[in-house]
Design a protein around this motif. Structure first.
Motif, PDB file in Angstrom:
ATOM      1  N   LEU A  32     -15.119   0.081  10.585  1.00 44.47           N
ATOM      2  CA  LEU A  32     -16.382  -0.385  10.030  1.00 44.47           C
ATOM      3  C   LEU A  32     -17.246   0.763   9.508  1.00 44.47           C
ATOM      4  CD1 LEU A  32     -18.229  -2.870   9.600  1.00 44.47           C
ATOM      5  CD2 LEU A  32     -19.138  -2.431  11.895  1.00 44.47           C
ATOM      6  N   GLN A  33     -17.116   1.949  10.096  1.00 41.86           N
ATOM      7  CA  GLN A  33     -17.965   3.079   9.717  1.00 41.86           C
ATOM      8  C   GLN A  33     -17.285   4.048   8.751  1.00 41.86           C
ATOM      9  OE1 GLN A  33     -20.927   2.526  10.440  1.00 41.86           O
ATOM     10  NE2 GLN A  33     -20.522   0.969  11.983  1.00 41.86           N
ATOM     11  N   MET A  34     -16.041   3.816   8.425  1.00 40.39           N
ATOM     12  CA  MET A  34     -15.293   4.716   7.553  1.00 40.39           C
ATOM     13  C   MET A  34     -15.560   4.412   6.083  1.00 40.39           C
ATOM     14  SD  MET A  34     -13.684   6.797   9.371  1.00 40.39           S
ATOM     15  CE  MET A  34     -12.869   7.124  10.900  1.00 40.39           C
ATOM     16  N   THR A  35     -15.389   5.421   5.240  1.00 36.86           N
ATOM     17  CA  THR A  35     -15.483   5.204   3.799  1.00 36.86           C
ATOM     18  C   THR A  35     -14.434   4.193   3.371  1.00 36.86           C
ATOM     19  OG1 THR A  35     -16.285   7.464   3.528  1.00 36.86           O
ATOM     20  CG2 THR A  35     -15.483   6.348   1.552  1.00 36.86           C
ATOM     21  N   ASN A  36     -13.200   4.390   3.843  1.00 33.62           N
ATOM     22  CA  ASN A  36     -12.133   3.416   3.617  1.00 33.62           C
ATOM     23  C   ASN A  36     -12.080   2.515   4.841  1.00 33.62           C
ATOM     24  OD1 ASN A  36      -9.798   1.929   3.309  1.00 33.62           O
ATOM     25  ND2 ASN A  36      -8.425   3.687   3.373  1.00 33.62           N
ATOM     26  N   GLN A  37     -12.551   1.288   4.689  1.00 35.29           N
ATOM     27  CA  GLN A  37     -12.626   0.370   5.824  1.00 35.29           C
ATOM     28  C   GLN A  37     -11.391  -0.510   5.960  1.00 35.29           C
ATOM     29  OE1 GLN A  37     -16.373  -1.553   4.897  1.00 35.29           O
ATOM     30  NE2 GLN A  37     -17.433  -0.171   6.289  1.00 35.29           N
ATOM     31  N   GLN A  38     -10.401  -0.284   5.122  1.00 34.07           N
ATOM     32  CA  GLN A  38      -9.182  -1.098   5.154  1.00 34.07           C
ATOM     33  C   GLN A  38      -8.311  -0.720   6.353  1.00 34.07           C
ATOM     34  OE1 GLN A  38      -8.875  -3.606   2.920  1.00 34.07           O
ATOM     35  NE2 GLN A  38     -10.893  -2.894   2.298  1.00 34.07           N
ATOM     36  N   PHE A  39      -7.546  -1.690   6.818  1.00 34.87           N
ATOM     37  CA  PHE A  39      -6.542  -1.433   7.844  1.00 34.87           C
ATOM     38  C   PHE A  39      -5.502  -0.483   7.249  1.00 34.87           C
ATOM     39  CE2 PHE A  39      -2.596  -2.226  10.088  1.00 34.87           C
ATOM     40  CZ  PHE A  39      -3.006  -2.268  11.412  1.00 34.87           C
ATOM     41  N   ILE A  40      -5.148   0.559   7.983  1.00 29.43           N
ATOM     42  CA  ILE A  40      -4.161   1.536   7.522  1.00 29.43           C
ATOM     43  C   ILE A  40      -2.780   1.084   7.988  1.00 29.43           C
ATOM     44  CG2 ILE A  40      -3.435   3.959   7.556  1.00 29.43           C
ATOM     45  CD1 ILE A  40      -6.279   3.570   6.405  1.00 29.43           C
ATOM     46  N   PRO A  41      -1.866   0.779   7.058  1.00 33.25           N
ATOM     47  CA  PRO A  41      -0.512   0.389   7.469  1.00 33.25           C
ATOM     48  C   PRO A  41       0.209   1.540   8.177  1.00 33.25           C
ATOM     49  CG  PRO A  41      -0.922  -0.224   5.177  1.00 33.25           C
ATOM     50  CD  PRO A  41      -2.060   0.670   5.614  1.00 33.25           C
ATOM     51  N   TRP A  42       1.069   1.191   9.129  1.00 34.26           N
ATOM     52  CA  TRP A  42       1.806   2.171   9.926  1.00 34.26           C
ATOM     53  C   TRP A  42       2.584   3.153   9.056  1.00 34.26           C
ATOM     54  CZ3 TRP A  42       2.084   4.970  13.959  1.00 34.26           C
ATOM     55  CH2 TRP A  42       3.279   5.510  14.414  1.00 34.26           C
ATOM     56  N   ASP A  43       3.297   2.660   8.046  1.00 33.81           N
ATOM     57  CA  ASP A  43       4.093   3.544   7.192  1.00 33.81           C
ATOM     58  C   ASP A  43       3.214   4.548   6.451  1.00 33.81           C
ATOM     59  OD1 ASP A  43       6.399   2.278   8.017  1.00 33.81           O
ATOM     60  OD2 ASP A  43       6.549   1.008   6.229  1.00 33.81           O
ATOM     61  N   ASP A  44       2.071   4.093   5.939  1.00 31.06           N
ATOM     62  CA  ASP A  44       1.144   5.005   5.256  1.00 31.06           C
ATOM     63  C   ASP A  44       0.609   6.050   6.223  1.00 31.06           C
ATOM     64  OD1 ASP A  44       1.536   3.385   3.055  1.00 31.06           O
ATOM     65  OD2 ASP A  44      -0.505   2.551   3.060  1.00 31.06           O
ATOM     66  N   HIS A  45       0.277   5.616   7.426  1.00 33.70           N
ATOM     67  CA  HIS A  45      -0.243   6.544   8.431  1.00 33.70           C
ATOM     68  C   HIS A  45       0.795   7.610   8.775  1.00 33.70           C
ATOM     69  CE1 HIS A  45      -2.412   8.075  11.905  1.00 33.70           C
ATOM     70  NE2 HIS A  45      -1.281   7.982  12.580  1.00 33.70           N
ATOM     71  N   GLN A  46       2.036   7.214   8.961  1.00 37.98           N
ATOM     72  CA  GLN A  46       3.078   8.179   9.313  1.00 37.98           C
ATOM     73  C   GLN A  46       3.235   9.253   8.238  1.00 37.98           C
ATOM     74  OE1 GLN A  46       6.153   5.106  10.197  1.00 37.98           O
ATOM     75  NE2 GLN A  46       6.553   6.403  11.971  1.00 37.98           N
ATOM     76  N   ILE A  47       3.191   8.851   6.991  1.00 38.99           N
ATOM     77  CA  ILE A  47       3.298   9.824   5.890  1.00 38.99           C
ATOM     78  C   ILE A  47       2.104  10.774   5.919  1.00 38.99           C
ATOM     79  CG2 ILE A  47       3.245  10.085   3.375  1.00 38.99           C
ATOM     80  CD1 ILE A  47       4.791   7.353   3.309  1.00 38.99           C
ATOM     81  N   TRP A  48       0.895  10.204   6.024  1.00 42.11           N
ATOM     82  CA  TRP A  48      -0.308  11.032   6.092  1.00 42.11           C
ATOM     83  C   TRP A  48      -0.252  11.982   7.283  1.00 42.11           C
ATOM     84  CZ3 TRP A  48      -3.742  11.131  10.197  1.00 42.11           C
ATOM     85  CH2 TRP A  48      -4.854  11.961  10.013  1.00 42.11           C
ATOM     86  N   PHE A  49       0.135  11.466   8.449  1.00 41.29           N
ATOM     87  CA  PHE A  49       0.140  12.263   9.670  1.00 41.29           C
ATOM     88  C   PHE A  49       1.110  13.430   9.557  1.00 41.29           C
ATOM     89  CE2 PHE A  49       0.677  13.273  14.149  1.00 41.29           C
ATOM     90  CZ  PHE A  49      -0.588  13.063  14.657  1.00 41.29           C
ATOM     91  N   LYS A  50       2.296  13.170   9.057  1.00 42.79           N
ATOM     92  CA  LYS A  50       3.299  14.230   8.902  1.00 42.79           C
ATOM     93  C   LYS A  50       2.776  15.327   7.980  1.00 42.79           C
ATOM     94  CE  LYS A  50       8.016  15.019   7.331  1.00 42.79           C
ATOM     95  NZ  LYS A  50       9.178  14.432   6.672  1.00 42.79           N
ATOM     96  N   ASN A  51       2.157  14.954   6.870  1.00 34.27           N
ATOM     97  CA  ASN A  51       1.598  15.943   5.935  1.00 34.27           C
ATOM     98  C   ASN A  51       0.420  16.693   6.543  1.00 34.27           C
ATOM     99  OD1 ASN A  51       3.448  15.394   3.867  1.00 34.27           O
ATOM    100  ND2 ASN A  51       2.193  13.708   3.093  1.00 34.27           N
ATOM    101  N   MET A  52      -0.440  15.981   7.272  1.00 33.30           N
ATOM    102  CA  MET A  52      -1.609  16.589   7.895  1.00 33.30           C
ATOM    103  C   MET A  52      -1.206  17.674   8.894  1.00 33.30           C
ATOM    104  SD  MET A  52      -3.262  16.405  11.096  1.00 33.30           S
ATOM    105  CE  MET A  52      -2.704  14.859  11.747  1.00 33.30           C
TER     106      MET A  52
END
Length: 179
Positions: A32-52
Motif C-alpha cells: 500500500l505504501q510502495m510506488t509500485n503497489q502491484q503484487f510482485i509475481p514470484w518469478d519476477d521477484h526471483q530474477i530481481w533478487f538474483k540481480n540485486m
C-alpha cells in the motif's frame, strides 16, 4: 556484512532470504505504501533478487530486533555504494507490531549513520506517497526536507544532508540507546 546499532542489527540479505523478502514485500500493508503497489509475481521477484545480490550499486538488509527479523532496509545509488555521493534509502517493516513504535526508527538511524560516517555519502533521497503521512512525519523526524515531486503529484520528494540529520536526531538516538 552487518550493521548493529540502536538495538537492531541489519544483516545483508542472502539467497536464503529470497522467499521471505518476497512474502514481506507483497504484504498488503507494505504494498500500500510502495510506488509500485502491484503484487510482485514470484518469478519476477526471483530474477530481481538474483540481480540485486550481485549489483554493487545497491545493498539490502534484513532488519533484526532481538534476533527476530522484522523488515527490510536498502540503499541504492547510481555508482557503487562505496563511492556514492548521493544514495536512495528504502525501508519497510513487515512486523506490524513495530509500525508505530520507536524501534521503527532504529534501522534508518543505523544505516544513515553508516552511510554518512563510514562511506561519506553527502545526500540521501527518496520518494514517499503523498497520502502516506506517517512516512512523511517519520522522515521529517530524521531531518529529511520535503519538496514537490517533479513529475508525479502522487509523490513527495525527500532529501537529507549530514547536517540536517545530525541536528534532527539526537533525542531519537538517546531514547533508542537507553535500551
Amino acid at each position: 556484512m552487518h550493521i548493529a546499532n540502536y538495538a537492531v542489527t541489519l544483516k545483508r540479505v542472502t539467497e536464503q532470504d529470497c522467499e521471505r523478502v518476497w512474502q514481506w514485500r507483497n504484504m498488503p500493508h507494505v504494498r500500500l505504501q510502495m510506488t509500485n503497489q502491484q503484487f510482485i509475481p514470484w518469478d519476477d521477484h526471483q530474477i530481481w533478487f538474483k540481480n540485486m545480490l550481485v549489483d554493487n550499486c545497491q545493498r539490502h538488509f534484513v532488519i533484526y530486533y532481538k534476533e527476530q527479523p522484522i523488515g527490510v532496509i536498502n540503499v541504492k545509488s547510481e555508482q557503487p555504494i562505496e563511492n556514492a555521493n548521493r544514495a536512495e534509502i528504502g525501508v519497510y517493516i513487515s512486523d506490524t507490531h513495530f509500525l508505530s513504535n520507536l524501534i521503527a526508527f532504529a534501522p534508518s538511524l543505523a544505516l544513515i549513520d553508516y552511510l554518512f560516517n563510514e562511506l561519506n555519502v553527502k545526500e540521501l533521497y527518496s520518494e514517499v506517497r503523498r497520502e502516506n503521512t506517517a512516512a512523511i512525519r517519520y522522515n521529517q523526524q530524521l531531518g529529511y526536507q520535503l519538496a514537490d515531486h517533479p513529475t508525479n503529484q502522487a509523490l513527495v520528494s525527500i532529501s537529507l544532508t549530514h547536517d540536517d540529520y545530525f541536528h534532527a536526531t539526537p533525542k531519537l538516538k538517546s531514547f533508542l540507546n537507553r535500551g
